[in-house]
Enzyme design. Structure first.
Site, PDB file in Angstrom:
ATOM      1  N   GLY A  62      -5.367   5.703  23.890  1.00 28.48           N
ATOM      2  CA  GLY A  62      -4.116   4.989  23.708  1.00 28.48           C
ATOM      3  C   GLY A  62      -4.239   3.945  22.603  1.00 28.48           C
ATOM      4  N   ASN A  95      -3.536  -6.299   3.699  1.00 25.46           N
ATOM      5  CA  ASN A  95      -4.114  -5.196   2.942  1.00 25.46           C
ATOM      6  C   ASN A  95      -5.196  -5.651   1.978  1.00 25.46           C
ATOM      7  OD1 ASN A  95      -2.745  -2.503   3.525  1.00 25.46           O
ATOM      8  ND2 ASN A  95      -1.008  -3.883   3.407  1.00 25.46           N
ATOM      9  N   ARG A 131      -1.576   2.116  12.894  1.00 22.83           N
ATOM     10  CA  ARG A 131      -1.477   2.514  14.301  1.00 22.83           C
ATOM     11  C   ARG A 131      -0.177   3.278  14.559  1.00 22.83           C
ATOM     12  NH1 ARG A 131      -2.213  -3.313  16.323  1.00 22.83           N
ATOM     13  NH2 ARG A 131      -2.447  -3.703  14.095  1.00 22.83           N
ATOM     14  N   GLU A 174       0.868  -0.790  10.727  1.00 18.68           N
ATOM     15  CA  GLU A 174       1.478   0.473  10.284  1.00 18.68           C
ATOM     16  C   GLU A 174       0.538   1.662  10.444  1.00 18.68           C
ATOM     17  OE1 GLU A 174       3.760   2.464   6.443  1.00 18.68           O
ATOM     18  OE2 GLU A 174       3.634   0.291   6.620  1.00 18.68           O
ATOM     19  N   ARG A 220       0.841  -1.191   0.000  1.00 18.74           N
ATOM     20  CA  ARG A 220       0.000   0.000   0.000  1.00 18.74           C
ATOM     21  C   ARG A 220       0.876   1.240   0.000  1.00 18.74           C
ATOM     22  NH1 ARG A 220      -4.135   1.000   4.877  1.00 18.74           N
ATOM     23  NH2 ARG A 220      -2.350   0.017   5.855  1.00 18.74           N
ATOM     24  N   SER A 225      -8.458   8.959  18.342  1.00 16.00           N
ATOM     25  CA  SER A 225      -8.827   7.866  19.238  1.00 16.00           C
ATOM     26  C   SER A 225      -7.652   7.474  20.122  1.00 16.00           C
ATOM     27  CB  SER A 225      -9.299   6.653  18.422  1.00 16.00           C
ATOM     28  OG  SER A 225      -9.523   5.539  19.251  1.00 16.00           O
TER      29      SER A 225
END
Length: 282
Positions: free
Chosen positions: A59, A113, A81, A79, A40, A54
């Site tokens: 956390g 993905n 996150r 990735e 991606r 968020s």
């Protein structure tokens, strides 16, 4: 691991799931680097921003998966996150350290993905080709790895033969996978580009582009005069169903007295064998 990934990743690498026995450690974002095999290329800015908000409030709930490399750590899964944590201004992120081979890392990135449908058709095709070349896989072996049919793999790989200008349209989403597949059988690059541009300008659906491709060798008295062909909605729906089933161009030619014929296009000997195999299984 999120259930949205289905069984593909768990079947490929069971240890990818995080459980209560895992040791979760906080690792500095500066020590992490993205997966070099990540197919991606574009991450949606808006979704990353939402995830960052968020993370700022709650956390990182799900630890990311990494592997130790020569300098720091390489991200195997998570990735988004990682990127969202950077946006949120976090210094560290919870991680679980695993040991994976290069091939496993590449497969995980692709399957994750594809199953999340985050890749466009060209990114998928490029990733499939990279896997086959890097690890000497056949189409059948790759199909087994990613949980897809061989015809699915073949159809995506054919997209890579298209001119760069057309591939760019597919990447941007101005042409769909179906449009691109219709153009693969055209031999002349300039004709492919002209048809692609016309399909975009006139907002052709896949069927209209297929008809334009089929009419390339037919002589018309007036090439500028458009002809409206009356079609049976039921037959159009059947064509769409068969097109999805066989992953190729399908044409139903209906004559009088409820008779007619169904044509399936193939573009290579291998493609013909694929269709014959599917027909024999029916």
């Amino acid at each position: 691991m999120s259930k949205r990934l289905g069984k593909g990743l768990d079947a490929l690498i069971p240890s990818l799931s995080v459980n209560d026995d895992d040791k979760i450690v906080e690792i500095s974002l500066k020590e992490l680097r993205p997966n070099p095999y990540q197919p991606r290329k574009n991450f949606d800015h808006e979704s990353i921003q939402e995830l960052a908000e968020s993370i700022s409030q709650h956390g990182v709930i799900q630890p990311i998966i990494v592997r130790k490399v020569l300098k720091g750590y390489e991200i195997i899964a998570g990735e988004r996150r990682y990127r969202a944590s950077e946006v949120a201004g976090k210094k560290t992120i919870p991680t679980v350290i695993r040991s994976f081979t290069d091939q496993q890392v590449m497969e995980i990135a692709l399957i994750e993905n594809v199953q999340r449908e985050n890749l466009n058709a060209l990114e998928v095709a490029t990733a499939y080709q990279a896997l086959m070349e890097e690890f000497k896989m056949t189409q059948e072996e790759l199909a087994t790895k990613v949980g897809k049919s061989r015809s699915h793999i073949a159809n995506f790989l054919r997209l890579l033969s298209l001119p760069d200008a057309v591939k760019e349209h597919v990447s941007r989403g101005t042409l769909s996978m179906g449009h691109a597949r219709s153009l693969v059988s055209v031999k002349k690059e300039e004709v492919i580009i002209a048809l692609a541009n016309k399909a975009i300008e006139q907002e052709w659906n896949v069927r209209q582009l297929e008809e334009a491709v089929q009419n390339l060798d037919k002589k018309k008295e007036d090439s500028t005069k458009s002809k409206t062909k009356k079609t049976d909605p039921y037959l159009v729906d059947v064509e769409e169903t068969l097109r999805d089933r066989f992953q190729t161009t399908v044409k139903i030619k209906h004559s009088n007295k409820d008779k007619g014929k169904i044509e399936l296009n193939y573009y290579s000997k291998q493609d013909l064998e694929r269709l014959l195999e599917m027909l024999n299984q029916m």
